[in-house]
Motif scaffolding. Structure first.
Motif, PDB file in Angstrom:
ATOM      1  N   VAL A  76      11.474  -8.735 -10.353  1.00 14.38           N
ATOM      2  CA  VAL A  76      10.029  -8.753 -10.121  1.00 14.38           C
ATOM      3  C   VAL A  76       9.642  -8.143  -8.774  1.00 14.38           C
ATOM      4  CG1 VAL A  76       8.003 -10.241  -9.912  1.00 14.38           C
ATOM      5  CG2 VAL A  76       9.694 -10.677 -11.708  1.00 14.38           C
ATOM      6  N   PRO A  77      10.286  -8.498  -7.671  1.00 14.38           N
ATOM      7  CA  PRO A  77       9.888  -7.875  -6.400  1.00 14.38           C
ATOM      8  C   PRO A  77      10.039  -6.349  -6.419  1.00 14.38           C
ATOM      9  CG  PRO A  77      11.250  -9.793  -5.979  1.00 14.38           C
ATOM     10  CD  PRO A  77      11.292  -9.545  -7.449  1.00 14.38           C
ATOM     11  N   LYS A  78      11.112  -5.866  -7.026  1.00 14.33           N
ATOM     12  CA  LYS A  78      11.322  -4.417  -7.096  1.00 14.33           C
ATOM     13  C   LYS A  78      10.234  -3.759  -7.943  1.00 14.33           C
ATOM     14  CE  LYS A  78      15.492  -2.668  -7.298  1.00 14.33           C
ATOM     15  NZ  LYS A  78      16.823  -2.246  -7.776  1.00 14.33           N
ATOM     16  N   GLN A  79       9.891  -4.384  -9.086  1.00 15.03           N
ATOM     17  CA  GLN A  79       8.838  -3.834  -9.935  1.00 15.03           C
ATOM     18  C   GLN A  79       7.489  -3.877  -9.231  1.00 15.03           C
ATOM     19  OE1 GLN A  79       9.097  -2.289 -12.925  1.00 15.03           O
ATOM     20  NE2 GLN A  79      11.285  -2.457 -12.626  1.00 15.03           N
ATOM     21  N   PHE A  80       7.203  -4.975  -8.516  1.00 16.35           N
ATOM     22  CA  PHE A  80       5.947  -5.084  -7.780  1.00 16.35           C
ATOM     23  C   PHE A  80       5.850  -3.981  -6.733  1.00 16.35           C
ATOM     24  CE2 PHE A  80       3.450  -6.543  -4.169  1.00 16.35           C
ATOM     25  CZ  PHE A  80       2.255  -6.838  -4.792  1.00 16.35           C
ATOM     26  N   ASN A  81       6.930  -3.775  -5.989  1.00 16.65           N
ATOM     27  CA  ASN A  81       6.932  -2.724  -4.973  1.00 16.65           C
ATOM     28  C   ASN A  81       6.758  -1.346  -5.595  1.00 16.65           C
ATOM     29  OD1 ASN A  81       7.238  -4.512  -2.860  1.00 16.65           O
ATOM     30  ND2 ASN A  81       9.467  -4.378  -2.878  1.00 16.65           N
ATOM     31  N   ARG A  82       7.372  -1.140  -6.752  1.00 14.48           N
ATOM     32  CA  ARG A  82       7.237   0.150  -7.437  1.00 14.48           C
ATOM     33  C   ARG A  82       5.784   0.410  -7.825  1.00 14.48           C
ATOM     34  NH1 ARG A  82       8.933   0.483 -13.086  1.00 14.48           N
ATOM     35  NH2 ARG A  82       7.768   2.273 -13.717  1.00 14.48           N
ATOM     36  N   LYS A 142       3.077   3.116  -6.335  1.00 15.67           N
ATOM     37  CA  LYS A 142       2.375   4.010  -7.259  1.00 15.67           C
ATOM     38  C   LYS A 142       0.857   3.917  -7.041  1.00 15.67           C
ATOM     39  CE  LYS A 142       2.317   5.140 -12.166  1.00 15.67           C
ATOM     40  NZ  LYS A 142       2.799   4.763 -13.495  1.00 15.67           N
ATOM     41  N   ALA A 143       0.345   2.702  -6.862  1.00 16.82           N
ATOM     42  CA  ALA A 143      -1.087   2.523  -6.623  1.00 16.82           C
ATOM     43  C   ALA A 143      -1.490   3.128  -5.283  1.00 16.82           C
ATOM     44  CB  ALA A 143      -1.448   1.038  -6.657  1.00 16.82           C
ATOM     45  N   LYS A 144      -0.661   2.956  -4.272  1.00 20.03           N
ATOM     46  CA  LYS A 144      -0.970   3.520  -2.950  1.00 20.03           C
ATOM     47  C   LYS A 144      -1.018   5.038  -3.009  1.00 20.03           C
ATOM     48  CE  LYS A 144       0.458   3.511   1.898  1.00 20.03           C
ATOM     49  NZ  LYS A 144      -0.068   4.815   2.088  1.00 20.03           N
ATOM     50  N   SER A 145      -0.057   5.648  -3.682  1.00 21.96           N
ATOM     51  CA  SER A 145      -0.067   7.109  -3.770  1.00 21.96           C
ATOM     52  C   SER A 145      -1.265   7.596  -4.588  1.00 21.96           C
ATOM     53  CB  SER A 145       1.242   7.636  -4.353  1.00 21.96           C
ATOM     54  OG  SER A 145       1.342   7.374  -5.724  1.00 21.96           O
ATOM     55  N   SER A 146      -1.644   6.823  -5.611  1.00 20.46           N
ATOM     56  CA  SER A 146      -2.823   7.174  -6.392  1.00 20.46           C
ATOM     57  C   SER A 146      -4.080   7.100  -5.527  1.00 20.46           C
ATOM     58  CB  SER A 146      -2.964   6.236  -7.588  1.00 20.46           C
ATOM     59  OG  SER A 146      -4.185   6.449  -8.254  1.00 20.46           O
ATOM     60  N   TYR A 147      -4.177   6.062  -4.702  1.00 17.69           N
ATOM     61  CA  TYR A 147      -5.321   5.928  -3.796  1.00 17.69           C
ATOM     62  C   TYR A 147      -5.328   7.054  -2.763  1.00 17.69           C
ATOM     63  CZ  TYR A 147      -8.551   4.106  -0.337  1.00 17.69           C
ATOM     64  OH  TYR A 147      -9.601   3.976   0.536  1.00 17.69           O
ATOM     65  N   ASP A 148      -4.151   7.388  -2.248  1.00 13.90           N
ATOM     66  CA  ASP A 148      -4.061   8.458  -1.255  1.00 13.90           C
ATOM     67  C   ASP A 148      -4.477   9.813  -1.835  1.00 13.90           C
ATOM     68  OD1 ASP A 148      -3.238   6.671   0.670  1.00 13.90           O
ATOM     69  OD2 ASP A 148      -1.097   7.140   0.443  1.00 13.90           O
ATOM     70  N   GLU A 149      -4.157  10.038  -3.112  1.00 18.73           N
ATOM     71  CA  GLU A 149      -4.529  11.296  -3.761  1.00 18.73           C
ATOM     72  C   GLU A 149      -6.032  11.379  -4.004  1.00 18.73           C
ATOM     73  OE1 GLU A 149      -2.403  12.216  -7.324  1.00 18.73           O
ATOM     74  OE2 GLU A 149      -0.473  11.835  -6.364  1.00 18.73           O
ATOM     75  N   ASN A 150      -6.637  10.280  -4.483  1.00 17.79           N
ATOM     76  CA  ASN A 150      -8.059  10.297  -4.813  1.00 17.79           C
ATOM     77  C   ASN A 150      -8.599   8.870  -4.728  1.00 17.79           C
ATOM     78  OD1 ASN A 150     -10.594  10.838  -5.715  1.00 17.79           O
ATOM     79  ND2 ASN A 150     -10.012  11.364  -7.798  1.00 17.79           N
ATOM     80  N   PRO A 151      -9.235   8.508  -3.613  1.00 16.83           N
ATOM     81  CA  PRO A 151      -9.697   7.130  -3.448  1.00 16.83           C
ATOM     82  C   PRO A 151     -10.988   6.805  -4.202  1.00 16.83           C
ATOM     83  CG  PRO A 151     -10.195   8.388  -1.488  1.00 16.83           C
ATOM     84  CD  PRO A 151      -9.387   9.283  -2.385  1.00 16.83           C
TER      85      PRO A 151
END
Length: 75
Positions: free
Chosen positions: A29-35, A39-48
């Protein structure tokens, strides 16, 4: 003959090890949460913009629910 059996055993062990590693990764679970967080952070960084629109919609919904709960007629 024994070489081919030993080779098959080694292949099966390697396959089993790979399968167990995949299962462990999916159930960690921690590894999946971090993954997903990465992914969400990179999505936000690409287009907030979609994130900001979504957060605004959630905030408006919460304010609306609270206002409805406060000002609704309970009679």
């Amino acid at each position: 003959m024994t070489d081919s059996i030993e080779n098959r055993i080694a292949e099966q062990r390697a396959h089993l090890e790979s399968t167990l590693d995949e299962i462990e990764n999916k159930l960690n679970v921690p590894k999946q949460f971090n993954r997903y967080a990465d992914k969400a952070k990179s999505s936000y960084d690409e287009n907030p913009v979609p994130w900001i629109v979504g957060a605004t919609a959630v905030a408006i919904s919460i304010v609306g629910i609270v206002a409805w709960a406060i000002f609704s007629d309970d009679e």
